[in-house]
Design an enzyme around this catalytic site. Sequence first.
Site, PDB file in Angstrom:
ATOM      1  N   CYS A  57       0.838  -1.191   0.000  1.00  0.00           N
ATOM      2  CA  CYS A  57       0.000   0.000   0.000  1.00  0.00           C
ATOM      3  C   CYS A  57       0.876   1.246   0.000  1.00  0.00           C
ATOM      4  CB  CYS A  57      -0.912   0.003   1.230  1.00  0.00           C
ATOM      5  SG  CYS A  57      -1.995   1.452   1.321  1.00  0.00           S
ATOM      6  N   CYS A  61       0.398   5.147   6.843  1.00  0.00           N
ATOM      7  CA  CYS A  61      -0.217   4.964   8.158  1.00  0.00           C
ATOM      8  C   CYS A  61       0.791   4.271   9.084  1.00  0.00           C
ATOM      9  CB  CYS A  61      -1.485   4.135   8.033  1.00  0.00           C
ATOM     10  SG  CYS A  61      -2.645   4.742   6.768  1.00  0.00           S
ATOM     11  N   CYS A  64       0.404   0.507  10.281  1.00  0.00           N
ATOM     12  CA  CYS A  64      -0.040  -0.535   9.355  1.00  0.00           C
ATOM     13  C   CYS A  64       1.109  -1.339   8.749  1.00  0.00           C
ATOM     14  CB  CYS A  64      -0.867   0.079   8.227  1.00  0.00           C
ATOM     15  SG  CYS A  64      -1.633  -1.202   7.192  1.00  0.00           S
ATOM     16  N   CYS A 101     -16.438  -9.667   5.082  1.00  0.00           N
ATOM     17  CA  CYS A 101     -15.784  -8.396   4.749  1.00  0.00           C
ATOM     18  C   CYS A 101     -14.528  -8.672   3.933  1.00  0.00           C
ATOM     19  CB  CYS A 101     -15.420  -7.639   6.026  1.00  0.00           C
ATOM     20  SG  CYS A 101     -16.817  -7.416   7.150  1.00  0.00           S
ATOM     21  N   CYS A 132     -19.338  -6.735   2.943  1.00  0.00           N
ATOM     22  CA  CYS A 132     -18.669  -5.484   3.300  1.00  0.00           C
ATOM     23  C   CYS A 132     -17.335  -5.449   2.566  1.00  0.00           C
ATOM     24  CB  CYS A 132     -18.450  -5.414   4.813  1.00  0.00           C
ATOM     25  SG  CYS A 132     -17.557  -3.928   5.391  1.00  0.00           S
ATOM     26  N   CYS A 192     -19.551   1.563   7.777  1.00  0.00           N
ATOM     27  CA  CYS A 192     -18.755   0.973   8.852  1.00  0.00           C
ATOM     28  C   CYS A 192     -17.547   1.883   9.048  1.00  0.00           C
ATOM     29  CB  CYS A 192     -18.314  -0.440   8.476  1.00  0.00           C
ATOM     30  SG  CYS A 192     -17.195  -1.210   9.659  1.00  0.00           S
ATOM     31  N   ARG A 264     -18.012  -2.725  17.463  1.00  0.00           N
ATOM     32  CA  ARG A 264     -17.284  -3.968  17.208  1.00  0.00           C
ATOM     33  C   ARG A 264     -15.916  -3.982  17.882  1.00  0.00           C
ATOM     34  NH1 ARG A 264     -16.916  -4.476  11.403  1.00  0.00           N
ATOM     35  NH2 ARG A 264     -18.958  -5.465  11.547  1.00  0.00           N
TER      36      ARG A 264
END
Length: 347
Positions: A57, A61, A64, A101, A132, A192, A264
């Site tokens: 990616c 972040c 991550c 998901c 999702c 979400c 969640r």
Amino acid sequence: MNQPHFSSEQVSREQVLALFERPLFDLLFEAQQVHRAHFDANEVQVSTLLSIKTGACPEDCKYCPQSARYNTGLEVERLMEMENVLERAQEAKDNGSSRFCMGAAWRNPKERDMPYLVKMVQEVKALGLETCMTLGMLNDNQADRLADAGLDYYNHNLDTSPEFYGDIITTRTYADRLVTLENVRNSGMKVCSGGIVGLGESPEDRAGLLQALANLPRQPESVPINMLVKVKGTPMENQADLDDFDFIRTIAVARILMPKSHVRLSAGREKMNDQMQAMCFMAGANSIFYGCKLLTTPNPDENSDMQLFKRLGLRPSGVSQKPDEMAEIELHEQLAAQAEPVLYYEV
């Protein structure tokens, strides 16, 4: 006791901080009352998350392991073939999940990927599961196409407060995230959106995250609260642990501020003992990610979750129940054939 009703108007930072500062048992008692007013207190919604494209990616972040900027030893994987996705989806359904998901480590999906993603949604939906996806930023056209395919939910987390956000991510702005959430909502899909705690944020930043979520034009149907998973090679690998009670308080305040949302327990649950998870359920959590991994980070396996549910008298929502002991026997037989779905942070 008169309970505050925050959801009908904009909530202030001071109001949120006042909730965090309440005695813990008073806070839990109020969260339980709010929870029971809107949900069956003994049901937990169960979702499985699969990484359909892992690593590489371009975002930065700091938490991550999927960022291409950090050397975490993560094996990069291309977009998963449809047959493999459907196998995992069927396994998830057989193991008690009601929602599947699918996450891809992208800044945003490319046009060449959209027909394949649309087909993936349609095929998973045909298995009888809620769907999702979390694919990064979406423009309005992409959101509309996924919605037309039948995608039920789209995950796009705010991560933290607007004030602390720039300390964690520089390659995508808070406004970018809000635009994606607006596109998702306008398409008719359910939202979400949650965040991560334990990033080194202040108590005011935790309040700021929940304030931002609660003050969205329409509150998210699902609010994942992640505990930082410290991955070697990321800038967060040596971050100090968050106090367990601060996490439980975050769950309780989320429940009070967003009474109709599913709250969640997401990443970080593998480090929580049964007693802490039980307190989170008492605080108003009523959804979990289920499976051996959350994209790329560990998660408690299915059997341990079902054993905890049994000890607490909880049951998965959306799973048919029978009035005799056969229901329990059949459910545990299904859970015996373990799969390994993958779980992760959305970036």
